[in-house]
Design an enzyme around this catalytic site. Structure first.
Site, PDB file in Angstrom:
ATOM      1  N   GLU A 153       0.840  -1.195   0.000  1.00  0.00           N
ATOM      2  CA  GLU A 153       0.000   0.000   0.000  1.00  0.00           C
ATOM      3  C   GLU A 153       0.878   1.248   0.000  1.00  0.00           C
ATOM      4  O   GLU A 153       2.025   1.205   0.456  1.00  0.00           O
ATOM      5  CB  GLU A 153      -0.924  -0.062   1.233  1.00  0.00           C
ATOM      6  CG  GLU A 153      -1.773   1.146   1.515  1.00  0.00           C
ATOM      7  CD  GLU A 153      -2.779   1.522   0.443  1.00  0.00           C
ATOM      8  OE1 GLU A 153      -2.379   1.643  -0.734  1.00  0.00           O
ATOM      9  OE2 GLU A 153      -3.951   1.738   0.792  1.00  0.00           O
ATOM     10  N   ASP A 154       0.350   2.346  -0.514  1.00  0.00           N
ATOM     11  CA  ASP A 154       1.132   3.581  -0.551  1.00  0.00           C
ATOM     12  C   ASP A 154       1.304   4.216   0.822  1.00  0.00           C
ATOM     13  O   ASP A 154       2.384   4.588   1.219  1.00  0.00           O
ATOM     14  CB  ASP A 154       0.542   4.592  -1.552  1.00  0.00           C
ATOM     15  CG  ASP A 154      -0.935   4.903  -1.315  1.00  0.00           C
ATOM     16  OD1 ASP A 154      -1.570   4.300  -0.420  1.00  0.00           O
ATOM     17  OD2 ASP A 154      -1.481   5.758  -2.050  1.00  0.00           O
ATOM     18  N   ASP A 169      -2.991   5.791   6.922  1.00  0.00           N
ATOM     19  CA  ASP A 169      -3.375   7.051   7.556  1.00  0.00           C
ATOM     20  C   ASP A 169      -4.252   6.730   8.768  1.00  0.00           C
ATOM     21  O   ASP A 169      -3.741   6.463   9.847  1.00  0.00           O
ATOM     22  CB  ASP A 169      -4.086   7.904   6.502  1.00  0.00           C
ATOM     23  CG  ASP A 169      -4.422   9.297   6.980  1.00  0.00           C
ATOM     24  OD1 ASP A 169      -3.890   9.712   8.010  1.00  0.00           O
ATOM     25  OD2 ASP A 169      -5.221   9.973   6.302  1.00  0.00           O
ATOM     26  N   PHE A 229      -0.323  16.354   4.167  1.00  0.00           N
ATOM     27  CA  PHE A 229      -0.724  15.609   2.983  1.00  0.00           C
ATOM     28  C   PHE A 229       0.448  15.495   2.015  1.00  0.00           C
ATOM     29  O   PHE A 229       1.100  16.489   1.704  1.00  0.00           O
ATOM     30  CB  PHE A 229      -1.923  16.292   2.316  1.00  0.00           C
ATOM     31  CG  PHE A 229      -2.679  15.340   1.435  1.00  0.00           C
ATOM     32  CD1 PHE A 229      -3.572  14.435   1.991  1.00  0.00           C
ATOM     33  CD2 PHE A 229      -2.477  15.323   0.060  1.00  0.00           C
ATOM     34  CE1 PHE A 229      -4.257  13.526   1.192  1.00  0.00           C
ATOM     35  CE2 PHE A 229      -3.158  14.423  -0.743  1.00  0.00           C
ATOM     36  CZ  PHE A 229      -4.054  13.530  -0.180  1.00  0.00           C
ATOM     37  N   ARG A 262       0.830  11.928  -9.246  1.00  0.00           N
ATOM     38  CA  ARG A 262       1.316  10.562  -9.033  1.00  0.00           C
ATOM     39  C   ARG A 262       2.654  10.325  -9.739  1.00  0.00           C
ATOM     40  O   ARG A 262       3.460   9.516  -9.300  1.00  0.00           O
ATOM     41  CB  ARG A 262       0.318   9.534  -9.576  1.00  0.00           C
ATOM     42  CG  ARG A 262      -0.990   9.453  -8.810  1.00  0.00           C
ATOM     43  CD  ARG A 262      -1.749   8.205  -9.262  1.00  0.00           C
ATOM     44  NE  ARG A 262      -3.167   8.249  -8.954  1.00  0.00           N
ATOM     45  CZ  ARG A 262      -3.701   7.879  -7.790  1.00  0.00           C
ATOM     46  NH1 ARG A 262      -2.928   7.467  -6.805  1.00  0.00           N
ATOM     47  NH2 ARG A 262      -5.001   7.951  -7.599  1.00  0.00           N
TER      48      ARG A 262
HETATM   49  P1  IMP Z   1      -6.717   5.272   5.573  1.00  0.00           P
HETATM   50  O1  IMP Z   1      -7.882   4.355   5.386  1.00  0.00           O
HETATM   51  O2  IMP Z   1      -7.114   6.545   6.270  1.00  0.00           O
HETATM   52  O3  IMP Z   1      -5.521   4.626   6.222  1.00  0.00           O
HETATM   53  O4  IMP Z   1      -6.368   5.811   4.164  1.00  0.00           O
HETATM   54  C1  IMP Z   1      -5.463   5.316   3.342  1.00  0.00           C
HETATM   55  C2  IMP Z   1      -5.653   5.891   1.970  1.00  0.00           C
HETATM   56  O5  IMP Z   1      -5.925   7.301   1.979  1.00  0.00           O
HETATM   57  C3  IMP Z   1      -4.378   5.718   1.235  1.00  0.00           C
HETATM   58  O6  IMP Z   1      -4.371   4.512   0.539  1.00  0.00           O
HETATM   59  C4  IMP Z   1      -4.344   6.907   0.309  1.00  0.00           C
HETATM   60  O7  IMP Z   1      -4.992   6.583  -0.895  1.00  0.00           O
HETATM   61  C5  IMP Z   1      -5.125   7.976   1.018  1.00  0.00           C
HETATM   62  N1  IMP Z   1      -4.226   8.940   1.689  1.00  0.00           N
HETATM   63  C6  IMP Z   1      -4.103   9.144   3.016  1.00  0.00           C
HETATM   64  N2  IMP Z   1      -3.207  10.103   3.279  1.00  0.00           N
HETATM   65  C7  IMP Z   1      -2.736  10.510   2.079  1.00  0.00           C
HETATM   66  C8  IMP Z   1      -1.744  11.489   1.685  1.00  0.00           C
HETATM   67  O8  IMP Z   1      -1.115  12.187   2.490  1.00  0.00           O
HETATM   68  N3  IMP Z   1      -1.529  11.613   0.343  1.00  0.00           N
HETATM   69  C9  IMP Z   1      -2.191  10.866  -0.588  1.00  0.00           C
HETATM   70  N4  IMP Z   1      -3.104   9.948  -0.263  1.00  0.00           N
HETATM   71  C10 IMP Z   1      -3.385   9.770   1.068  1.00  0.00           C
HETATM   72 MG    MG Z   2      -4.395   4.242  -1.545  1.00  0.00          MG
END
Ligand code: IMP
Ligand code: MG
Length: 171
Positions: A95-96, A99, A148, A161
């Site tokens: 995963e990237d 958060d 972000f 991207r």
């Molecule tokens: P989570 O469910 O809140 O952990 O969200 C994860 C997803 O939110 C990641 O896979 C990203 O696609 C997106 N995301 C969260 N923070 C960022 C950021 O700082 N930049 C870009 N995408 C983010």
């Molecule tokens: Mg993502």
């Protein structure tokens, strides 16, 4: 939009090589399937697998959280499921960024129901301060604070991207 460099291509290359080395050691002799979470992980995952010393196969899933904007709302849907059988296989989700942790917590449960032999998570970035659920990735590229980030696969409204470095956005 103003943005500041956070990790250069050079930092990233070095760290990805270290992660690939660690994964190669841990999965030696195993049947590794890497599952990339689209779209954000596609660049990280392609660099990661090109630095592995062991064979692996790949598959992809696309997850979405309801509601637009940067923050997830908590309700996750699988927009595209994987196509490989993972029963008794060693699975590494790529995963990237983690958060709130909601997306990966959901996806790990989703895949566990199919009884893989092992299931771990490799995240390029970990925003530890923003967790809404307890979630720990097994491999992490870099830990970051709030803010972000874009580049190296990560987007803001589908933009940025393609950038080889990672930037933090200051609106
Ligand atoms: P989570 O469910 O809140 O952990 O969200 C994860 C997803 O939110 C990641 O896979 C990203 O696609 C997106 N995301 C969260 N923070 C960022 C950021 O700082 N930049 C870009 N995408 C983010
Ligand atoms: Mg993502």
């Amino acid at each position: 939009m103003k943005k500041e460099i956070l990790f250069s291509k050079r930092d990233i290359d070095m760290r990805v090589r270290e992660l690939a080395e660690e994964i190669s050691r841990d999965y030696e002799g195993k049947e590794l399937i890497m599952i990339g979470v689209l779209k954000g992980a596609f660049i990280f995952m392609s660099d990661l697998i090109r630095n592995l010393r062991i064979p692996c196969t790949v598959d992809f899933a696309r997850l979405a959280s309801y509601g637009a904007g940067a923050a997830s709302t908590g309700k996750i849907i699988v927009a595209k499921d994987i196509e490989t059988s993972i029963r008794d296989k060693d699975i590494l989700i790529v995963e990237d960024i983690v958060d709130t942790g909601l997306t990966l917590a959901f996806f790990v449960d989703w895949l566990k129901e199919r009884n893989p032999r092992s299931l771990k998570v490799c995240a390029f970035l970990d925003k530890r301060l923003k967790r809404k659920v307890i979630f720990e990735a097994d491999y992490v590229g870099f830990t970051i604070n709030d803010g972000f980030v874009v580049g190296y696969g990560l987007d803001f409204n589908e933009q940025y991207r393609f950038l080889p470095d990672v930037y933090v956005v200051n609106d």
